[in-house]
Design an enzyme around this catalytic site. Structure first.
Site, PDB file in Angstrom:
ATOM      1  N   CYS B  86       0.700  -0.939   0.675  1.00 25.95           N
ATOM      2  CA  CYS B  86       0.073   0.032   0.173  1.00 25.95           C
ATOM      3  C   CYS B  86       0.910   1.422  -0.220  1.00 25.95           C
ATOM      4  CB  CYS B  86      -0.669  -0.492   1.166  1.00 25.95           C
ATOM      5  SG  CYS B  86      -1.973   1.300   1.120  1.00 25.95           S
ATOM      6  N   HIS B 212      -3.470  -5.297   1.178  1.00 28.27           N
ATOM      7  CA  HIS B 212      -2.759  -5.439   2.670  1.00 28.27           C
ATOM      8  C   HIS B 212      -2.921  -7.484   2.741  1.00 28.27           C
ATOM      9  CE1 HIS B 212      -2.432  -1.549   4.228  1.00 28.27           C
ATOM     10  NE2 HIS B 212      -4.191  -1.415   3.463  1.00 28.27           N
ATOM     11  N   GLU B 214      -1.273  -9.318   5.096  1.00 28.68           N
ATOM     12  CA  GLU B 214      -0.526  -9.019   6.522  1.00 28.68           C
ATOM     13  C   GLU B 214      -2.307  -8.685   7.090  1.00 28.68           C
ATOM     14  OE1 GLU B 214      -0.376  -6.189   4.846  1.00 28.68           O
ATOM     15  OE2 GLU B 214      -0.233  -3.900   5.548  1.00 28.68           O
TER      16      GLU B 214
END
Lengths: 80, 248
Positions: B86, B212, B214
């Protein structure tokens, strides 16, 4: 020396923010607006005695940081 | 394998990124402040999501010029693995490293979403089996994870850049749908050219993506987990990046 740098999107690059503003103006009754573009203005107070030096510094700043070379264009001018 | 995650002023995804690396490596992840000029010993470096420098000027533009980035550049040039998520992706694009080469200034940009809205939703990602990207090599299953960004639309400088990305298989991840149909909005949440979600550099060791992964590293994070939906974790990207490093 005071230098003004103006940064705007290259012609042909879509600007959703400007389009939104255009629509909002129409909603407010300003229906005769053909187009809206946005320009960012940076006023730089540069510690140089000569105008050409200040302009050269400002051009370098525009190229290195102030403008995105992929989709933005820019111009500089001395300000009185 | 060891990882290190950089924190810029305004980064907010650094801890989650470190957690993902820790899960993949089984070792603590080093945390590096942007003002440092050297990286700790690491095999992979992560640039996290967030709002570095308040997104002032352009997202990631100032982070791209932060003191630590010279060390990250040296690390990448020596073949180290760099993952930008990002805001981290934005910093890598604004520094010219993605798609690269960095000597050719900036060949693409990430700009305001076509919808003109901050897009916060889950998306589906298709990996490119032909990409040299070390984080997606061998990955065949789709990944689902959130996006949360206002400036995520990938725009190449011109048609020749796009052609070059396609030819060199630098488009490592594209937006897709759960059933593989064409990703109209909001499946492609930002209007990126060619539905590009993530790209790598030519050698595949530097990878950046807007979504994202994660944020989907355990099955409990799936938004439809209570309806029995599981799988397609973002953790796969971290495991790939680590396992490739272990083989070299």
């Amino acid at each position: 020396m005071r230098v003004r740098v103006e940064v705007s999107l290259k012609p042909g690059v879509l600007d959703p923010a400007a389009e939104t503003i255009h629509r909002s103006l129409a909603h407010l009754g300003f229906e005769d607006v053909r187009a809206v573009t946005q320009t960012r203005v940076f006023d730089l107070d540069i510690d140089r005695a000569r105008g050409e030096d200040a302009l050269a510094e400002a051009r370098a700043m525009a190229e290195k940081l102030l403008a995105n070379p992929v989709i933005e264009t820019w111009r500089v001018e001395l300000v009185e | 394998m060891r990882a290190a995650v950089v924190t810029f002023p305004g980064s907010n995804g650094d801890r989650d990124l470190a957690r993902a690396f820790e899960l993949a490596t089984g070792r603590p992840c080093a945390r590096v402040w942007h003002g440092e000029r050297e990286l700790p010993l690491a095999d992979v470096v992560g640039l996290p999501g967030g709002f570095s420098y308040g997104d002032y000027l352009r997202c990631g533009a100032i982070a791209a010029r932060s003191p630590i980035m010279a060390a990250v550049r040296g690390f990448a040039e020596a073949g180290g693995r760099v993952l930008g998520i990002c805001n981290g992706f934005q910093a890598l694009v604004k520094s010219g490293w993605l798609p690269g080469p960095p000597e050719d200034s900036q060949r693409a940009t990430l700009t305001r979403n076509l919808s003109n809205r901050f897009e916060c939703r889950w998306v589906w990602l298709e990996p490119n089996p032909h990409s040299p990207c070390v984080f997606t090599r061998g990955l065949t299953a789709r990944i689902t994870c959130p996006v949360a960004h206002g400036e995520g639309r990938f725009v190449p400088r011109d048609e020749t850049v796009l052609a070059s990305l396609l030819e060199r298989q630098q488009i490592a991840l594209t937006y897709t749908t759960q059933d593989g149909s064409a990703p109209d909005y909001p499946a492609n949440p930002n209007g990126s050219t060619a539905d590009i979600a993530g790209i790598c550099n030519e050698s595949g060791n530097v990878f950046g993506l807007m979504p994202h992964p994660e944020d989907h590293i355990v099955p409990e994070q799936h938004p439809r987990r209570t309806r029995g939906e599981r799988g397609n974790l973002g953790l796969a990207l971290f495991e790939r990046g680590i396992s490739y490093a272990a083989q070299v």
